[in-house]
Motif scaffolding. Sequence first.
Motif, PDB file in Angstrom:
ATOM      1  N   LEU A   1      -8.444   9.489  11.294  1.00 25.69           N
ATOM      2  CA  LEU A   1      -7.261   8.920  11.935  1.00 25.69           C
ATOM      3  C   LEU A   1      -5.989   9.500  11.317  1.00 25.69           C
ATOM      4  O   LEU A   1      -5.044   9.844  12.030  1.00 25.69           O
ATOM      5  CB  LEU A   1      -7.288   7.389  11.797  1.00 25.69           C
ATOM      6  CG  LEU A   1      -6.055   6.636  12.292  1.00 25.69           C
ATOM      7  CD1 LEU A   1      -5.798   6.904  13.764  1.00 25.69           C
ATOM      8  CD2 LEU A   1      -6.213   5.131  12.045  1.00 25.69           C
ATOM      9  N   LEU A   2      -5.988   9.631   9.985  1.00 29.62           N
ATOM     10  CA  LEU A   2      -4.785  10.135   9.328  1.00 29.62           C
ATOM     11  C   LEU A   2      -4.545  11.604   9.684  1.00 29.62           C
ATOM     12  O   LEU A   2      -3.406  12.047   9.813  1.00 29.62           O
ATOM     13  CB  LEU A   2      -4.886   9.953   7.814  1.00 29.62           C
ATOM     14  CG  LEU A   2      -5.054   8.504   7.338  1.00 29.62           C
ATOM     15  CD1 LEU A   2      -5.019   8.424   5.823  1.00 29.62           C
ATOM     16  CD2 LEU A   2      -3.982   7.602   7.940  1.00 29.62           C
TER      17      LEU A   2
ATOM     18  N   ASP B   1       0.020  21.256   6.618  1.00 26.42           N
ATOM     19  CA  ASP B   1       0.433  19.856   6.441  1.00 26.42           C
ATOM     20  C   ASP B   1      -0.768  18.925   6.311  1.00 26.42           C
ATOM     21  O   ASP B   1      -0.714  17.933   5.601  1.00 26.42           O
ATOM     22  CB  ASP B   1       1.302  19.400   7.614  1.00 26.42           C
ATOM     23  CG  ASP B   1       2.547  20.257   7.751  1.00 26.42           C
ATOM     24  OD1 ASP B   1       3.242  20.438   6.738  1.00 26.42           O
ATOM     25  OD2 ASP B   1       2.799  20.769   8.855  1.00 26.42           O
TER      26      ASP B   1
ATOM     27  N   LYS C   1      -0.432  16.707   3.193  1.00 27.97           N
ATOM     28  CA  LYS C   1      -0.058  15.309   3.429  1.00 27.97           C
ATOM     29  C   LYS C   1      -1.268  14.385   3.471  1.00 27.97           C
ATOM     30  O   LYS C   1      -1.118  13.187   3.289  1.00 27.97           O
ATOM     31  CB  LYS C   1       0.701  15.163   4.760  1.00 27.97           C
ATOM     32  CG  LYS C   1       1.794  16.177   4.987  1.00 27.97           C
ATOM     33  CD  LYS C   1       3.058  15.817   4.251  1.00 27.97           C
ATOM     34  CE  LYS C   1       4.139  16.835   4.590  1.00 27.97           C
ATOM     35  NZ  LYS C   1       5.191  16.888   3.574  1.00 27.97           N
ATOM     36  N   VAL C   2      -2.453  14.913   3.770  1.00 25.74           N
ATOM     37  CA  VAL C   2      -3.607  14.012   3.904  1.00 25.74           C
ATOM     38  C   VAL C   2      -4.742  14.378   2.950  1.00 25.74           C
ATOM     39  O   VAL C   2      -5.173  13.551   2.142  1.00 25.74           O
ATOM     40  CB  VAL C   2      -4.153  13.991   5.352  1.00 25.74           C
ATOM     41  CG1 VAL C   2      -5.347  13.049   5.459  1.00 25.74           C
ATOM     42  CG2 VAL C   2      -3.071  13.564   6.320  1.00 25.74           C
TER      43      VAL C   2
ATOM     44  N   PRO D   1      -3.954  14.364  -1.106  1.00 25.40           N
ATOM     45  CA  PRO D   1      -3.802  13.007  -1.645  1.00 25.40           C
ATOM     46  C   PRO D   1      -5.031  12.112  -1.470  1.00 25.40           C
ATOM     47  O   PRO D   1      -5.235  11.200  -2.267  1.00 25.40           O
ATOM     48  CB  PRO D   1      -2.611  12.416  -0.887  1.00 25.40           C
ATOM     49  CG  PRO D   1      -2.123  13.444   0.039  1.00 25.40           C
ATOM     50  CD  PRO D   1      -2.934  14.677  -0.084  1.00 25.40           C
ATOM     51  N   SER D   2      -5.877  12.359  -0.456  1.00 26.86           N
ATOM     52  CA  SER D   2      -7.088  11.522  -0.356  1.00 26.86           C
ATOM     53  C   SER D   2      -8.132  11.926  -1.371  1.00 26.86           C
ATOM     54  O   SER D   2      -8.868  11.087  -1.857  1.00 26.86           O
ATOM     55  CB  SER D   2      -7.787  11.584   1.014  1.00 26.86           C
ATOM     56  OG  SER D   2      -6.956  11.897   2.030  1.00 26.86           O
TER      57      SER D   2
ATOM     58  N   PRO E   1      -2.308   3.228  -6.927  1.00 26.25           N
ATOM     59  CA  PRO E   1      -2.399   1.765  -6.871  1.00 26.25           C
ATOM     60  C   PRO E   1      -3.155   1.258  -5.647  1.00 26.25           C
ATOM     61  O   PRO E   1      -3.760   0.208  -5.697  1.00 26.25           O
ATOM     62  CB  PRO E   1      -0.935   1.312  -6.825  1.00 26.25           C
ATOM     63  CG  PRO E   1      -0.158   2.509  -6.387  1.00 26.25           C
ATOM     64  CD  PRO E   1      -0.921   3.698  -6.882  1.00 26.25           C
ATOM     65  N   TRP E   2      -3.144   2.047  -4.559  1.00 27.91           N
ATOM     66  CA  TRP E   2      -3.799   1.567  -3.336  1.00 27.91           C
ATOM     67  C   TRP E   2      -5.312   1.561  -3.463  1.00 27.91           C
ATOM     68  O   TRP E   2      -5.999   0.972  -2.652  1.00 27.91           O
ATOM     69  CB  TRP E   2      -3.400   2.439  -2.142  1.00 27.91           C
ATOM     70  CG  TRP E   2      -3.902   3.842  -2.237  1.00 27.91           C
ATOM     71  CD1 TRP E   2      -5.062   4.331  -1.718  1.00 27.91           C
ATOM     72  CD2 TRP E   2      -3.274   4.933  -2.894  1.00 27.91           C
ATOM     73  NE1 TRP E   2      -5.200   5.670  -2.012  1.00 27.91           N
ATOM     74  CE2 TRP E   2      -4.113   6.066  -2.745  1.00 27.91           C
ATOM     75  CE3 TRP E   2      -2.076   5.076  -3.614  1.00 27.91           C
ATOM     76  CZ2 TRP E   2      -3.786   7.310  -3.280  1.00 27.91           C
ATOM     77  CZ3 TRP E   2      -1.779   6.314  -4.138  1.00 27.91           C
ATOM     78  CH2 TRP E   2      -2.619   7.399  -3.966  1.00 27.91           C
TER      79      TRP E   2
END
Lengths: 256, 274
Positions: B171-172, B185, B189-190, B193-194, B269-270
Amino acid sequence: MPAYIQGRNVNLTFRPPNRGPVRALYGFDIDVNEGEFLSIVGPSGCGKSTFLNVLLGLIRPDSGDLRMHGKPIAGPGTDRAMVFQEFGLLPWRSVQHNIELGLELKGVPTETRHNVSQHFIEMVGLSGFEGHFPHELSGGMKQRVGLARALATDPDVLLMDEPFAALDAQTRDLMQVELLRIWQEARKTVLFVTHQIDEAIYLSDRVMVMTKRPGHAKKIFPIELPRPRDYEMRVTPEFNDLKLEIWHALKDEITI
Amino acid sequence: MTDQTLPNPAVPADDAVTRETFVERYRKPLLGALAVLLFFIAWQAVFLVVPFNALFISKPNLIFSGLAELVVSGELWADLAVSAVPFLYGFTAAVVVGVTIGIVMGWRVRVGYALDPLMTVFYASPLVALAPLLIVFFGVGVSGKAIIIFLLSIFPFIFNAYAGVRAVDRLLINVVRSLGGKEKDLYLKVIVPSVLPYIVAGARIAVGRGLIGVLVGEFFAASEGIGYAIAKFGDLFALDKMFACILSVMIIAVVLTEGIRWAERSAFPWRVGQ
Ligand SMILES: Nc1ncnc2c1ncn2[C@@H]1O[C@H](COP(=O)(O)OP(=O)(O)O)[C@@H](O)[C@H]1O
Ligand SMILES: [Mg+2]
């Protein structure tokens, strides 16, 4: 004159590996007017999300013609933006940076980005939550971020795929009121997919009912209730008549 | 029946709720520290009953004075500094190579299917047993040790990067593509970081295995380093110093592991509670 968004005979079949092909859209026609709020209702799995993804430019149809401003849809573009049912927020980004994502991808300078995100944070009522992360927000707040992110790139068309389905009933009611206010303010064309007939009538200029898969338009209902609409409107006889008519069109398509 | 409006009690503000005491707040680390303390006390106390023989066993008071001696004389630092070099080489190489292999396995489905069983077998096998062989191949210097450390610590990076790439939310990806994101990107952006939190979690596991690699490498062939010191003091029956060296390795392992855990909590933190 051709409609603002015009689809003719759009066909799409998924061919997943290890499984048989799934025909999702078949002979799909649609006309959307500029500035209109059009809702799409239809049974689960009839191809509603698929159509929004095609219009968004994420999936190419196998055949057919789909145009916006008279130009064929050739891929994603900043004239369209989607609000996703499951929000689709980047968990490692704050509210503000989620909202700025589209602007960042467009290469908008930091200063402008900040001003724009601030404007939409206020519009969706998230002032004071700029620095919060998605995991610290309620469902309703997450979808406000999703809405602000879609609006921030200033698209002409807003695609909303069951945006309030993950919210509880009261939050959903409030979000509908907010959405109408924002729609009136921002003047976008909206394509809104929902399961709820109430929601479709309350928000829309027209409601399109789809057939079961492979999906295409079955019937279109103009909603001539006066605007601005208020919550009380939902208990008027006119509203309930429409609800019944749409329900009749829809129920034959639903198999359980 | 008429509507009934119920009285509304005055609600105290959230911050008027009583604060936790220090003990309540740090209950978890305090209990952990207490258990460690009790362990040492029990160890010491055993020899009030059991006869003590310094040739076979040591006890905390001797170990701590041995440790103090090694620290003051500078021997401990010298040995640790020597061991740190192959550790840094081996561990850095494990990060780079392991993450690359893991990402390729996750990204190219067929590579993943092909390598998964092989990697699982290597991960589960007692690679330590190959140490003598590796020392023969690569010599007793830095490179032999670095290779043992590399082999022991690479697998958590491979498996975690692999799992991280597969867990990237489609989805991201669609979100970024729909907002005009290009291939680059999607990575920036995805995907990065994942996957990053998975890699750091892998590092937490890899550190312990890497330290074992240091010791094993130096047991077999070395003339300096902390592993060599442990073996040497053992041979000399200086068990207090031997245990002091082991204790220092344990402390390093705990500090590194907990340091990474702390970094994970503050940087991602997430993911807390996931
Ligand atoms: N990527 C895909 N691969 C295979 N089948 C799919 C894919 N996406 C959707 N489908 C199938 O296409 C049909 C239409 O799906 P969708 O558009 O999501 O329905 P909905 O109207 O509920 O939004 C469903 O049967 C669904 O299982
Ligand atoms: Mg759907």
